[in-house]
Design a protein around this motif. Structure first.
Motif, mmCIF file in Angstrom:
data_model
loop_
_atom_site.group_PDB
_atom_site.id
_atom_site.type_symbol
_atom_site.label_atom_id
_atom_site.label_comp_id
_atom_site.label_asym_id
_atom_site.label_seq_id
_atom_site.Cartn_x
_atom_site.Cartn_y
_atom_site.Cartn_z
ATOM 1 N N GLN A 1 0.827 -1.203 0.000
ATOM 2 C CA GLN A 1 0.000 0.000 0.000
ATOM 3 C C GLN A 1 0.863 1.255 0.000
ATOM 4 N N SER A 2 1.927 1.249 0.812
ATOM 5 C CA SER A 2 2.790 2.426 0.901
ATOM 6 C C SER A 2 3.524 2.699 -0.395
ATOM 7 N N ARG A 3 3.689 1.663 -1.221
ATOM 8 C CA ARG A 3 4.373 1.826 -2.503
ATOM 9 C C ARG A 3 3.420 2.263 -3.613
ATOM 10 N N GLY A 4 2.132 2.385 -3.296
ATOM 11 C CA GLY A 4 1.180 2.870 -4.283
ATOM 12 C C GLY A 4 0.374 1.808 -4.982
ATOM 13 N N VAL A 5 0.429 0.554 -4.491
ATOM 14 C CA VAL A 5 -0.369 -0.529 -5.065
ATOM 15 C C VAL A 5 -1.760 -0.488 -4.426
ATOM 16 N N GLU A 6 -2.793 -0.609 -5.245
ATOM 17 C CA GLU A 6 -4.160 -0.634 -4.719
ATOM 18 C C GLU A 6 -4.429 -2.015 -4.124
ATOM 19 N N VAL A 7 -4.941 -2.040 -2.896
ATOM 20 C CA VAL A 7 -5.116 -3.286 -2.162
ATOM 21 C C VAL A 7 -6.595 -3.518 -1.861
ATOM 22 N N PHE A 8 -7.058 -4.748 -2.116
ATOM 23 C CA PHE A 8 -8.402 -5.177 -1.742
ATOM 24 C C PHE A 8 -8.260 -6.301 -0.716
ATOM 25 N N LEU A 9 -8.971 -6.167 0.402
ATOM 26 C CA LEU A 9 -8.926 -7.179 1.454
ATOM 27 C C LEU A 9 -10.327 -7.731 1.667
ATOM 28 N N VAL A 10 -10.494 -9.016 1.380
ATOM 29 C CA VAL A 10 -11.793 -9.651 1.555
ATOM 30 C C VAL A 10 -11.818 -10.415 2.874
ATOM 31 N N LEU A 11 -12.846 -10.171 3.654
ATOM 32 C CA LEU A 11 -13.100 -10.942 4.864
ATOM 33 C C LEU A 11 -14.068 -12.052 4.457
ATOM 34 N N ALA A 12 -13.527 -13.223 4.223
ATOM 35 C CA ALA A 12 -14.264 -14.289 3.539
ATOM 36 C C ALA A 12 -15.191 -15.013 4.508
ATOM 37 N N ASP A 13 -16.273 -14.337 4.894
ATOM 38 C CA ASP A 13 -17.185 -14.918 5.879
ATOM 39 C C ASP A 13 -17.925 -16.137 5.330
ATOM 40 N N TYR A 14 -18.278 -16.133 4.054
ATOM 41 C CA TYR A 14 -18.918 -17.321 3.492
ATOM 42 C C TYR A 14 -18.006 -18.545 3.592
ATOM 43 N N GLN A 15 -16.699 -18.325 3.492
ATOM 44 C CA GLN A 15 -15.776 -19.457 3.522
ATOM 45 C C GLN A 15 -15.567 -20.019 4.926
ATOM 46 N N VAL A 16 -16.082 -19.334 5.941
ATOM 47 C CA VAL A 16 -15.999 -19.882 7.298
ATOM 48 C C VAL A 16 -16.694 -21.233 7.360
ATOM 49 N N ILE A 17 -17.787 -21.388 6.602
ATOM 50 C CA ILE A 17 -18.566 -22.625 6.686
ATOM 51 C C ILE A 17 -18.094 -23.699 5.707
ATOM 52 N N THR A 18 -16.900 -23.540 5.150
ATOM 53 C CA THR A 18 -16.347 -24.633 4.350
ATOM 54 C C THR A 18 -16.031 -25.826 5.243
ATOM 55 N N ASP A 19 -15.633 -25.576 6.498
ATOM 56 C CA ASP A 19 -15.216 -26.676 7.370
ATOM 57 C C ASP A 19 -15.781 -26.582 8.778
ATOM 58 N N ARG A 20 -16.850 -25.816 8.964
ATOM 59 C CA ARG A 20 -17.499 -25.735 10.278
ATOM 60 C C ARG A 20 -18.985 -25.453 10.100
ATOM 61 N N ASP A 21 -19.736 -25.744 11.149
ATOM 62 C CA ASP A 21 -21.192 -25.696 11.046
ATOM 63 C C ASP A 21 -21.798 -24.369 11.471
#
Length: 350
Positions: free
Chosen positions: A53-73
Motif C-alpha cells: 500500500q505504501s508503494r502505491g499498489v491498490e489493495v483489496f482485502l476480503v473478509l471471507a465470511d462465506y468461507q468460514v462454513i467450508t469446514d465448520r457448522d
C-alpha cells in the motif's frame, strides 16, 4: 535453473515492475474471519500488505465470511471477528483510503461470477487442488460442495476486481494458477475480460506458536495481536519447554524453546542463536520473560492505536460501509462485462 531459483528470479523482476509502476497493480488478498489475528498474520501478511500500500499498489482485502462454513457448522462470533480484524488492519497501518476492506457476503455480484467460472474447470481439477485435499483431511469431515469449489470461489474473489497481483506463500501457488486458468479459459471462450493474475511469492517466515507448531487459531497456540500485556504473559507462561536448563536454538529437538526464541527474534530483529547464547544457563523462566517483554514492546504501539480506534464504535462501520460500497460498484461493473461477453443482455438499451 531449478524451480526455486526460477521463482526467485521472477519475483525480482516482478518487484522491479511494481516499483517502476505501482499503479498498474491491484492486489486481492484476505482471510477467513474465524478468530482474532495473531503474530503469524502480522509477520506473514499484514506487514507485507502495508508495504505494498505504501508503494502505491491498490489493495483489496476480503473478509471471507462465506468461507468460514467450508469446514465448520456455525458462524458464531463471526461479526465480532470481522470487527477485530478491521481494527488490526487499521492499527497495522492499512489505510481505507487506499485499501478496500469488505466482507464476502455483502457483495452479491462477486458470487454470481462463480457460476460461469465453474463451467470452466473440471471436477478432477478441483479434487487435485492441494488446499482442498489438505483441509478435507484436517477437518475429518465429508467433502462439501463449498469446500470442493473453494478454489473457484477464490478465483471469483481475485477476478471480480480484476486483481492482477496475489501475495502467496509457495504452498498456495496452485490457487493462483487455477485463477489464471479460469481467466484464460473465460477470455478464450467468451472474449477478453480478465487479466491473468501474477503470484507474488512472499518470503515471510513461518511463525511458530507457543507449542512449536505453526501458529494457528485452530491449534490454540497463538498470541493474538489484540491481547493485553497480561494476556500475552499468561499465554507465554503456559508454553511447554523442556527440562534442559541451557537454552539452545534447535527446532527439531526443542520445538517449544525454539518457538519462543523465534518469537523474540521476529520482534527484535536479532538472530535466535544469539538470543539463546545471551540467555545461556538462565533457563526457561528467563526465556519466557524475554519473550513476553519482546512481544509487548514490539506491539505496544499497535495495541495503543488499536484501543484508540476501538473506542469509537463508528470506525469499523465506516470502514466496512465504504469498502462494501466500492466492492459492490466494481463487482456490478465486472458482472455486467461478463454478461455482455457471454451474450446475456436481453433487454434493449435506451
Amino acid at each position: 535453473m531449478d524451480s526455486f531459483a526460477a521463482t526467485q528470479a521472477r519475483m525480482a523482476d516482478l518487484d522491479d515492475r511494481i516499483r517502476a509502476a505501482p499503479s498498474r497493480f491491484r492486489v486481492l488478498t484476505g482471510e477467513r474471519p474465524t478468530g482474532r489475528l495473531h503474530l503469524g498474520h502480522y509477520f506473514g501478511t499484514l506487514s507485507e500488505r502495508a508495504v505494498l500500500q505504501s508503494r502505491g499498489v491498490e489493495v483489496f482485502l476480503v473478509l471471507a465470511d462465506y468461507q468460514v462454513i467450508t469446514d465448520r457448522d456455525t458462524l458464531e462470533n463471526v461479526a465480532d471477528n470481522v470487527g477485530d480484524i478491521v481494527l488490526d488492519y487499521l492499527a497495522a497501518g492499512l489505510d481505507p483510503l487506499g485499501t478496500t476492506i469488505f466482507p464476502h457476503s455483502a457483495v452479491p455480484s462477486l458470487h454470481q461470477l462463480l457460476l460461469p467460472f465453474l463451467s470452466l474447470v473440471t471436477e478432477a481439477e478441483l479434487h487435485r487442488n492441494p488446499t482442498v485435499k489438505a483441509e478435507t483431511a484436517a477437518s475429518g469431515r465429508a467433502l462439501s460442495g463449498l469446500m470442493l469449489t473453494y478454489p473457484v470461489h477464490q478465483a471469483a474473489d481475485i477476478l471480480f476486481c480484476k486483481g492482477n497481483l496475489v501475495p502467496v506463500g509457495k504452498d498456495n501457488l496452485p490457487h493462483v494458477e487455477l485463477t489464471r486458468v479460469v481467466a484464460r479459459r473465460f477470455n478464450e471462450r467468451f472474449g477478453p475480460v480478465f487479466p491473468e493474475p501474477e503470484p507474488l511469492v512472499t518470503t515471510s517466515p513461518e511463525v511458530p506458536g507457543v507449542d512449536g507448531r505453526k501458529m494457528s487459531k485452530s491449534y490454540g497456540n497463538a498470541i493474538a495481536l489484540g491481547m493485553t500485556e497480561d494476556e500475552t504473559a499468561a499465554v507465554i507462561r503456559r508454553a511447554r519447554t523442556d527440562g534442559e536448563r541451557r537454552i539452545t536454538f534447535d527446532p527439531p529437538r526443542r520445538p517449544g524453546v525454539s518457538a519462543l526464541l523465534t518469537t523474540i527474534s521476529l520482534c527484535t530483529a536479532t538472530p535466535p542463536e544469539m538470543i539463546a547464547d545471551e540467555i545461556g544457563d538462565r533457563g526457561s523462566a528467563e526465556l519466557k520473560r524475554r519473550a513476553t517483554d519482546a512481544v509487548n514492546a514490539r506491539f505496544a504501539e499497535h495495541r495503543r492505536r488499536r484501543a484508540e480506534l476501538g473506542a469509537d464504535p463508528e470506525v469499523v462501520d465506516s470502514v466496512l460501509r465504504s469498502g462494501i460500497e466500492r466492492a459492490r460498484e466494481i463487482a456490478d461493473r465486472t458482472l455486467d462485462e461478463v454478461r455482455e461477453a457471454m451474450g446475456m443482455h436481453y433487454l434493449r438499451r435506451p
